[in-house]
Scaffold this motif. Structure first.
Motif, PDB file in Angstrom:
ATOM      1  N   UNK A 125       0.830  -1.198   0.000  1.00 50.23           N
ATOM      2  CA  UNK A 125       0.000   0.000   0.000  1.00 50.23           C
ATOM      3  C   UNK A 125       0.869   1.255   0.000  1.00 50.23           C
ATOM      4  N   UNK A 126       0.501   2.179  -0.859  1.00 53.45           N
ATOM      5  CA  UNK A 126       1.220   3.449  -0.958  1.00 53.45           C
ATOM      6  C   UNK A 126       0.222   4.587  -0.748  1.00 53.45           C
ATOM      7  N   UNK A 127       0.741   5.792  -0.568  1.00 57.67           N
ATOM      8  CA  UNK A 127      -0.110   6.943  -0.260  1.00 57.67           C
ATOM      9  C   UNK A 127       0.305   8.144  -1.103  1.00 57.67           C
ATOM     10  N   UNK A 128      -0.683   8.931  -1.490  1.00 55.72           N
ATOM     11  CA  UNK A 128      -0.417  10.158  -2.237  1.00 55.72           C
ATOM     12  C   UNK A 128      -0.023  11.259  -1.260  1.00 55.72           C
ATOM     13  N   UNK A 129       0.674  12.250  -1.762  1.00 63.87           N
ATOM     14  CA  UNK A 129       1.114  13.359  -0.904  1.00 63.87           C
ATOM     15  C   UNK A 129      -0.075  14.059  -0.258  1.00 63.87           C
ATOM     16  N   UNK A 130      -1.241  14.047  -0.927  1.00 60.08           N
ATOM     17  CA  UNK A 130      -2.436  14.680  -0.369  1.00 60.08           C
ATOM     18  C   UNK A 130      -2.937  13.962   0.871  1.00 60.08           C
ATOM     19  N   UNK A 131      -2.456  12.736   1.102  1.00 62.05           N
ATOM     20  CA  UNK A 131      -2.864  11.954   2.278  1.00 62.05           C
ATOM     21  C   UNK A 131      -1.840  12.069   3.408  1.00 62.05           C
ATOM     22  N   UNK A 132      -0.907  13.010   3.264  1.00 58.85           N
ATOM     23  CA  UNK A 132       0.157  13.158   4.260  1.00 58.85           C
ATOM     24  C   UNK A 132       0.228  14.595   4.751  1.00 58.85           C
ATOM     25  N   UNK A 133       0.973  14.765   5.821  1.00 54.66           N
ATOM     26  CA  UNK A 133       1.221  16.114   6.338  1.00 54.66           C
ATOM     27  C   UNK A 133       2.639  16.169   6.887  1.00 54.66           C
ATOM     28  N   UNK A 134       3.179  17.369   6.986  1.00 47.46           N
ATOM     29  CA  UNK A 134       4.542  17.528   7.493  1.00 47.46           C
ATOM     30  C   UNK A 134       5.296  18.592   6.727  1.00 47.46           C
ATOM     31  N   UNK A 135       6.613  18.457   6.675  1.00 49.26           N
ATOM     32  CA  UNK A 135       7.435  19.477   6.030  1.00 49.26           C
ATOM     33  C   UNK A 135       7.175  19.479   4.523  1.00 49.26           C
ATOM     34  N   UNK A 136       7.300  20.645   3.917  1.00 49.19           N
ATOM     35  CA  UNK A 136       7.111  20.758   2.476  1.00 49.19           C
ATOM     36  C   UNK A 136       8.262  20.065   1.746  1.00 49.19           C
ATOM     37  N   UNK A 137       7.948  19.446   0.632  1.00 53.86           N
ATOM     38  CA  UNK A 137       8.997  18.847  -0.182  1.00 53.86           C
ATOM     39  C   UNK A 137       9.821  19.952  -0.828  1.00 53.86           C
ATOM     40  N   UNK A 138      11.113  19.731  -1.005  1.00 58.18           N
ATOM     41  CA  UNK A 138      11.947  20.744  -1.663  1.00 58.18           C
ATOM     42  C   UNK A 138      11.425  21.041  -3.065  1.00 58.18           C
ATOM     43  N   UNK A 139      11.487  22.301  -3.453  1.00 57.79           N
ATOM     44  CA  UNK A 139      11.073  22.710  -4.789  1.00 57.79           C
ATOM     45  C   UNK A 139      12.170  23.541  -5.427  1.00 57.79           C
ATOM     46  N   UNK A 140      12.164  23.558  -6.731  1.00 56.06           N
ATOM     47  CA  UNK A 140      13.104  24.418  -7.435  1.00 56.06           C
ATOM     48  C   UNK A 140      12.597  25.852  -7.396  1.00 56.06           C
TER      49      UNK A 140
END
Length: 294
Positions: A125-140
């Motif tokens: 089972x895997x989860x989409x980012x919309x189903x998680x919370x916490x620190x923002x992923x790094x972005x360019x």
């Protein structure tokens, strides 16, 4: 003296000088290597798995809006937690075992005594980012600033060339797509990002159709289009930062490849900048406009 200081010390006086100075700046950024933002982004993205075609279909069936998928512990390692009660997306994970070779076979090649083999599959089972919370992923980095009326002017120019411009959420996660005679942009971007994306796709339309498309690689095409977007964006006052260089490096582009395309980049940027120049009447003082009207 670095390139930025040099540009500040001697302001370009013509359009061609401005284009040359900004191309030089982009080359300098590419030669400097990955920016810190790009390095962090690549490190984070490397943690995500590439799923098989079958699992991609399963993910799309169970959650059509999914954008970034990972397992429970991968999200933990990225500083995010799966929301309580979140329903996992079922995929098939391979079960890999080790088959020991017979002693006689092993003696022939002691470096390959064991052989990994696929034993079967299990539910995972895997989860989409919309189903998680916490620190923002790094972005360019992204382009910032106010392009003013240049979005409308560039759109009008493209329309006059028979290139339609439209907006659609269906192209996500792409920010823009050039179809050949038609450009589609993702709505919801900032004005600066919309303009930069439009210039990038306009670069594809002007540079990479008919015979030239088959004569260039994807890396070269993306390098050229993003270089045009950088030059034009800088010319109208947008702050690009390392965003264009980061984008080019994502497609394995570099300063050498950019140098090979200088002539077509300069020509295309010049055409677009000419199209962005306001009508002469807009630049006349009110008194002169009144005289013309009389």
């Amino acid at each position: 003296m670095n390139t930025i200081a040099a540009i500040e010390a001697k302001k370009p006086t013509t359009k061609q000088e401005l284009i040359a100075a900004n191309i030089k700046l982009l080359i300098e950024q590419l030669e400097a290597g990955h920016s810190e933002a790009l390095t962090h982004y690549l490190t984070a993205m490397s943690r995500f798995h590439n799923y098989s075609f079958g699992n991609v279909l399963e993910i799309a069936r169970q959650m059509p809006a999914a954008s970034r998928i990972a397992g429970f512990w991968t999200w933990k390692n990225l500083g995010r937690s799966v929301n309580a009660g979140a329903k996992g997306i079922r995929i098939l994970a391979p079960i890999v075992g080790v088959r020991r070779k017979k002693d006689i076979e092993a003696e022939k090649d002691i470096t390959k005594q064991n052989e990994r083999m696929l034993l079967g599959f299990r539910n995972a089972y895997v989860f989409d980012i919309s189903q998680t919370n916490g620190v923002d992923l790094p972005e360019m980095e992204s382009v910032i600033g106010d392009p003013g009326e240049n979005i409308e002017r560039l759109t009008a120019f493209l329309t006059s060339k028979g290139i339609a411009v439209s907006y659609s959420e269906k192209i996500a996660p792409a920010l823009g797509i050039s179809y050949g005679g038609r450009i589609t942009l993702l709505p919801g971007q900032s004005k600066a990002e919309t303009f930069s994306t439009l210039v990038h796709e306009a670069g594809h339309e002007l540079l990479h159709r008919s015979e030239r498309r088959t004569a260039t690689t994807k890396t070269m095409r993306e390098t050229e289009a993003e270089a045009v977007a950088f030059v034009v964006g800088k010319a109208v006052g947008l702050v690009n930062g390392s965003a264009p260089a980061d984008y080019i490096q994502l497609y394995k582009g570099n300063a050498s490849l950019l140098a090979e395309s200088l002539e077509v980049i300069q020509q295309t940027a010049s055409v677009i900048l000419a199209a962005l120049e306001p009508p002469v009447a807009e630049e006349l003082p009110n008194e002169e406009l009144a005289g013309i009207a009389a």
